[in-house]
Scaffold this motif. Structure first.
Motif, PDB file in Angstrom:
ATOM      1  N   ARG A 147       0.856  -1.178   0.000  1.00  0.00           N
ATOM      2  CA  ARG A 147       0.000   0.000   0.000  1.00  0.00           C
ATOM      3  C   ARG A 147       0.898   1.236   0.000  1.00  0.00           C
ATOM      4  O   ARG A 147       1.763   1.382   0.869  1.00  0.00           O
ATOM      5  CB  ARG A 147      -0.899   0.005   1.233  1.00  0.00           C
ATOM      6  N   TRP A 148       0.696   2.092  -0.962  1.00  0.00           N
ATOM      7  CA  TRP A 148       1.503   3.304  -1.082  1.00  0.00           C
ATOM      8  C   TRP A 148       0.880   4.453  -0.294  1.00  0.00           C
ATOM      9  O   TRP A 148      -0.339   4.576  -0.227  1.00  0.00           O
ATOM     10  CB  TRP A 148       1.627   3.721  -2.548  1.00  0.00           C
ATOM     11  N   SER A 149       1.736   5.282   0.265  1.00  0.00           N
ATOM     12  CA  SER A 149       1.274   6.487   0.940  1.00  0.00           C
ATOM     13  C   SER A 149       2.331   7.576   0.806  1.00  0.00           C
ATOM     14  O   SER A 149       3.506   7.296   0.526  1.00  0.00           O
ATOM     15  CB  SER A 149       0.975   6.220   2.421  1.00  0.00           C
ATOM     16  N   LEU A 150       1.896   8.817   1.006  1.00  0.00           N
ATOM     17  CA  LEU A 150       2.812   9.951   0.925  1.00  0.00           C
ATOM     18  C   LEU A 150       3.530  10.140   2.252  1.00  0.00           C
ATOM     19  O   LEU A 150       2.941   9.983   3.320  1.00  0.00           O
ATOM     20  CB  LEU A 150       2.040  11.226   0.585  1.00  0.00           C
ATOM     21  N   ILE A 151       4.805  10.476   2.185  1.00  0.00           N
ATOM     22  CA  ILE A 151       5.547  10.866   3.379  1.00  0.00           C
ATOM     23  C   ILE A 151       5.187  12.320   3.662  1.00  0.00           C
ATOM     24  O   ILE A 151       5.380  13.191   2.815  1.00  0.00           O
ATOM     25  CB  ILE A 151       7.055  10.707   3.163  1.00  0.00           C
ATOM     26  N   PRO A 152       4.618  12.611   4.820  1.00  0.00           N
ATOM     27  CA  PRO A 152       4.113  13.963   5.104  1.00  0.00           C
ATOM     28  C   PRO A 152       5.199  15.043   5.026  1.00  0.00           C
ATOM     29  O   PRO A 152       6.353  14.818   5.387  1.00  0.00           O
ATOM     30  CB  PRO A 152       3.586  13.847   6.543  1.00  0.00           C
ATOM     31  N   GLY A 153       4.774  16.209   4.521  1.00  0.00           N
ATOM     32  CA  GLY A 153       5.618  17.391   4.551  1.00  0.00           C
ATOM     33  C   GLY A 153       6.696  17.483   3.498  1.00  0.00           C
ATOM     34  O   GLY A 153       7.554  18.375   3.574  1.00  0.00           O
ATOM     35  N   VAL A 154       6.663  16.609   2.497  1.00  0.00           N
ATOM     36  CA  VAL A 154       7.710  16.641   1.470  1.00  0.00           C
ATOM     37  C   VAL A 154       7.247  17.404   0.229  1.00  0.00           C
ATOM     38  O   VAL A 154       7.877  18.385  -0.182  1.00  0.00           O
ATOM     39  CB  VAL A 154       8.157  15.224   1.076  1.00  0.00           C
ATOM     40  N   LEU A 155       6.157  16.972  -0.363  1.00  0.00           N
ATOM     41  CA  LEU A 155       5.670  17.605  -1.588  1.00  0.00           C
ATOM     42  C   LEU A 155       4.961  18.921  -1.282  1.00  0.00           C
ATOM     43  O   LEU A 155       4.382  19.083  -0.200  1.00  0.00           O
ATOM     44  CB  LEU A 155       4.715  16.675  -2.325  1.00  0.00           C
ATOM     45  N   PRO A 156       4.967  19.850  -2.231  1.00  0.00           N
ATOM     46  CA  PRO A 156       4.215  21.101  -2.048  1.00  0.00           C
ATOM     47  C   PRO A 156       2.715  20.850  -2.159  1.00  0.00           C
ATOM     48  O   PRO A 156       2.285  19.747  -2.515  1.00  0.00           O
ATOM     49  CB  PRO A 156       4.728  21.982  -3.197  1.00  0.00           C
ATOM     50  N   GLU A 157       1.922  21.859  -1.901  1.00  0.00           N
ATOM     51  CA  GLU A 157       0.469  21.706  -1.882  1.00  0.00           C
ATOM     52  C   GLU A 157      -0.090  21.464  -3.273  1.00  0.00           C
ATOM     53  O   GLU A 157       0.541  21.771  -4.297  1.00  0.00           O
ATOM     54  CB  GLU A 157      -0.179  22.954  -1.273  1.00  0.00           C
ATOM     55  N   ASP A 158      -1.292  20.888  -3.304  1.00  0.00           N
ATOM     56  CA  ASP A 158      -1.976  20.642  -4.570  1.00  0.00           C
ATOM     57  C   ASP A 158      -2.101  21.933  -5.371  1.00  0.00           C
ATOM     58  O   ASP A 158      -2.365  23.005  -4.814  1.00  0.00           O
ATOM     59  CB  ASP A 158      -3.377  20.071  -4.321  1.00  0.00           C
ATOM     60  N   GLY A 159      -1.940  21.817  -6.684  1.00  0.00           N
ATOM     61  CA  GLY A 159      -2.016  22.969  -7.563  1.00  0.00           C
ATOM     62  C   GLY A 159      -0.669  23.581  -7.877  1.00  0.00           C
ATOM     63  O   GLY A 159      -0.563  24.427  -8.763  1.00  0.00           O
ATOM     64  N   THR A 160       0.392  23.144  -7.175  1.00  0.00           N
ATOM     65  CA  THR A 160       1.742  23.662  -7.424  1.00  0.00           C
ATOM     66  C   THR A 160       2.298  23.068  -8.708  1.00  0.00           C
ATOM     67  O   THR A 160       2.172  21.866  -8.958  1.00  0.00           O
ATOM     68  CB  THR A 160       2.683  23.305  -6.259  1.00  0.00           C
ATOM     69  N   ARG A 161       2.936  23.904  -9.524  1.00  0.00           N
ATOM     70  CA  ARG A 161       3.590  23.389 -10.724  1.00  0.00           C
ATOM     71  C   ARG A 161       4.949  22.821 -10.361  1.00  0.00           C
ATOM     72  O   ARG A 161       5.719  23.443  -9.626  1.00  0.00           O
ATOM     73  CB  ARG A 161       3.759  24.476 -11.787  1.00  0.00           C
ATOM     74  N   VAL A 162       5.241  21.634 -10.869  1.00  0.00           N
ATOM     75  CA  VAL A 162       6.523  20.983 -10.631  1.00  0.00           C
ATOM     76  C   VAL A 162       7.123  20.553 -11.967  1.00  0.00           C
ATOM     77  O   VAL A 162       6.459  20.573 -12.998  1.00  0.00           O
ATOM     78  CB  VAL A 162       6.367  19.745  -9.715  1.00  0.00           C
ATOM     79  N   TRP A 163       8.401  20.180 -11.920  1.00  0.00           N
ATOM     80  CA  TRP A 163       9.091  19.667 -13.091  1.00  0.00           C
ATOM     81  C   TRP A 163       9.512  18.232 -12.811  1.00  0.00           C
ATOM     82  O   TRP A 163      10.220  17.963 -11.830  1.00  0.00           O
ATOM     83  CB  TRP A 163      10.305  20.533 -13.433  1.00  0.00           C
ATOM     84  N   ILE A 164       9.039  17.328 -13.643  1.00  0.00           N
ATOM     85  CA  ILE A 164       9.352  15.903 -13.505  1.00  0.00           C
ATOM     86  C   ILE A 164      10.518  15.582 -14.425  1.00  0.00           C
ATOM     87  O   ILE A 164      10.488  15.880 -15.616  1.00  0.00           O
ATOM     88  CB  ILE A 164       8.162  15.026 -13.897  1.00  0.00           C
ATOM     89  N   THR A 165      11.543  14.956 -13.865  1.00  0.00           N
ATOM     90  CA  THR A 165      12.659  14.503 -14.686  1.00  0.00           C
ATOM     91  C   THR A 165      12.756  12.985 -14.591  1.00  0.00           C
ATOM     92  O   THR A 165      12.787  12.413 -13.502  1.00  0.00           O
ATOM     93  CB  THR A 165      13.992  15.119 -14.204  1.00  0.00           C
ATOM     94  N   ILE A 166      12.777  12.344 -15.755  1.00  0.00           N
ATOM     95  CA  ILE A 166      12.970  10.899 -15.849  1.00  0.00           C
ATOM     96  C   ILE A 166      14.288  10.681 -16.562  1.00  0.00           C
ATOM     97  O   ILE A 166      14.465  11.099 -17.707  1.00  0.00           O
ATOM     98  CB  ILE A 166      11.821  10.226 -16.610  1.00  0.00           C
ATOM     99  N   ALA A 167      15.217  10.015 -15.892  1.00  0.00           N
ATOM    100  CA  ALA A 167      16.551   9.813 -16.441  1.00  0.00           C
ATOM    101  C   ALA A 167      16.818   8.328 -16.686  1.00  0.00           C
ATOM    102  O   ALA A 167      16.324   7.470 -15.942  1.00  0.00           O
ATOM    103  CB  ALA A 167      17.602  10.382 -15.491  1.00  0.00           C
ATOM    104  N   MET A 168      17.595   8.037 -17.705  1.00  0.00           N
ATOM    105  CA  MET A 168      18.045   6.671 -17.938  1.00  0.00           C
ATOM    106  C   MET A 168      18.983   6.286 -16.813  1.00  0.00           C
ATOM    107  O   MET A 168      19.875   7.056 -16.434  1.00  0.00           O
ATOM    108  CB  MET A 168      18.750   6.582 -19.290  1.00  0.00           C
ATOM    109  N   ALA A 169      18.799   5.092 -16.267  1.00  0.00           N
ATOM    110  CA  ALA A 169      19.597   4.690 -15.105  1.00  0.00           C
ATOM    111  C   ALA A 169      20.437   3.448 -15.386  1.00  0.00           C
ATOM    112  O   ALA A 169      20.877   2.766 -14.470  1.00  0.00           O
ATOM    113  CB  ALA A 169      18.677   4.441 -13.917  1.00  0.00           C
ATOM    114  N   GLY A 170      20.672   3.153 -16.635  1.00  0.00           N
ATOM    115  CA  GLY A 170      21.450   1.963 -16.984  1.00  0.00           C
ATOM    116  C   GLY A 170      20.539   0.772 -17.175  1.00  0.00           C
ATOM    117  O   GLY A 170      19.363   0.791 -16.853  1.00  0.00           O
ATOM    118  N   GLU A 171      21.110  -0.271 -17.724  1.00  0.00           N
ATOM    119  CA  GLU A 171      20.326  -1.475 -18.026  1.00  0.00           C
ATOM    120  C   GLU A 171      20.408  -2.468 -16.869  1.00  0.00           C
ATOM    121  O   GLU A 171      21.360  -2.490 -16.133  1.00  0.00           O
ATOM    122  CB  GLU A 171      20.841  -2.131 -19.318  1.00  0.00           C
TER     123      GLU A 171
END
Length: 242
Positions: free
Chosen positions: A218-242
């Motif tokens: 079961r997944w849950s958020l760790i409190p106090g890490v992410l900004p509030e709903d409606g905040t614009r964020v930048w997602i980066t997905i990087a290659m991590a090797g094979e």
């Protein structure tokens, strides 16, 4: 009691509407410069770092407040499978609530990762469609593909902050995200799934569909890490090797 329940449901619907409208307004206003001042395109490809970056809106609190089904009762809870989905496909009524709603589509993100050399094996859709079949081996299948690493950044009072998925997500199984690329194999509009689902461009190899259905995670958020709903964020997905 029924009146209070109706009032609570109406309140939740109103919050969803406000966040959705806010996300779409940002989407319209940010089409020219959605990914930030340094990125004029919707999906920015960084060839040197072998990564892509795209903008999204936080809907994490709404995601966490969604009622959860009990997998032990053989119910299905699609709301808590989505880490990132396209904002144009977000829909609370059909389980389309994600932690982040992206400006870019899953097809655009899949194509951008492919240009970096990301490759994935064909993933049998029966791993998902046979999820209710306790005698089937398909829900035990794990997606196979190029390994990926996810980070999220946003601008705050003290400057830009960047966190990894492990810093804002926890799972009752103790397992971490193990993202892999399989590309666009299913018309679900999901970018990143928290389980090994064929619907995502980048599913999680660490937890299978069976793990969910047996109530092992079961997944849950760790409190106090992410900004509030409606905040614009930048997602980066990087290659991590094979």
């Amino acid at each position: 009691m029924m009146a209070k329940a109706a009032e609570k449901k109406a309140g939740a619907g109103f919050r969803w509407m406000v966040i959705t409208i806010s996300a779409l307004c940002l989407l319209v206003a940010g089409q020219v410069n959605a990914a930030g001042p340094e990125f004029p395109e919707l999906v920015h490809v960084n060839w040197q770092q072998r990564s892509i970056t795209f903008a999204a809106v936080v809907t994490a609190s709404l995601w966490e407040r969604q009622p959860r089904a009990d997998p032990a009762a053989r119910n299905f809870d699609p709301d808590h499978w989505h880490l990132i989905i396209s904002a144009t496909q977000a829909n609370q009524a059909v389980g389309r609530v994600a932690i982040f709603s992206a400006w870019a589509t899953d097809e655009e993100i899949a194509a951008a990762l492919s240009t970096l050399g990301a490759r994935g094996e064909k993933f049998d859709k029966r791993s998902f469609t046979r999820r209710m079949d306790a005698d089937s081996s398909y829900p035990d299948l794990r997606p196979q593909g190029s390994k990926l690493r996810l980070t999220v950044s946003w601008d705050g009072f003290f400057g830009r902050k960047t966190v990894s998925a492990d810093e804002f997500l926890s799972n009752t199984s103790g397992k971490k995200l193990d993202l892999v690329y399989i590309g666009k194999q299913h018309p679900s509009n999901c970018v990143i799934c928290l389980y090994g689902c064929v619907g995502a461009v980048c599913p999680n190899r660490a937890l299978t569909v069976r793990d969910y259905m047996q109530g092992k995670s079961r997944w849950s958020l760790i409190p106090g890490v992410l900004p509030e709903d409606g905040t614009r964020v930048w997602i980066t997905i990087a290659m991590a090797g094979e």
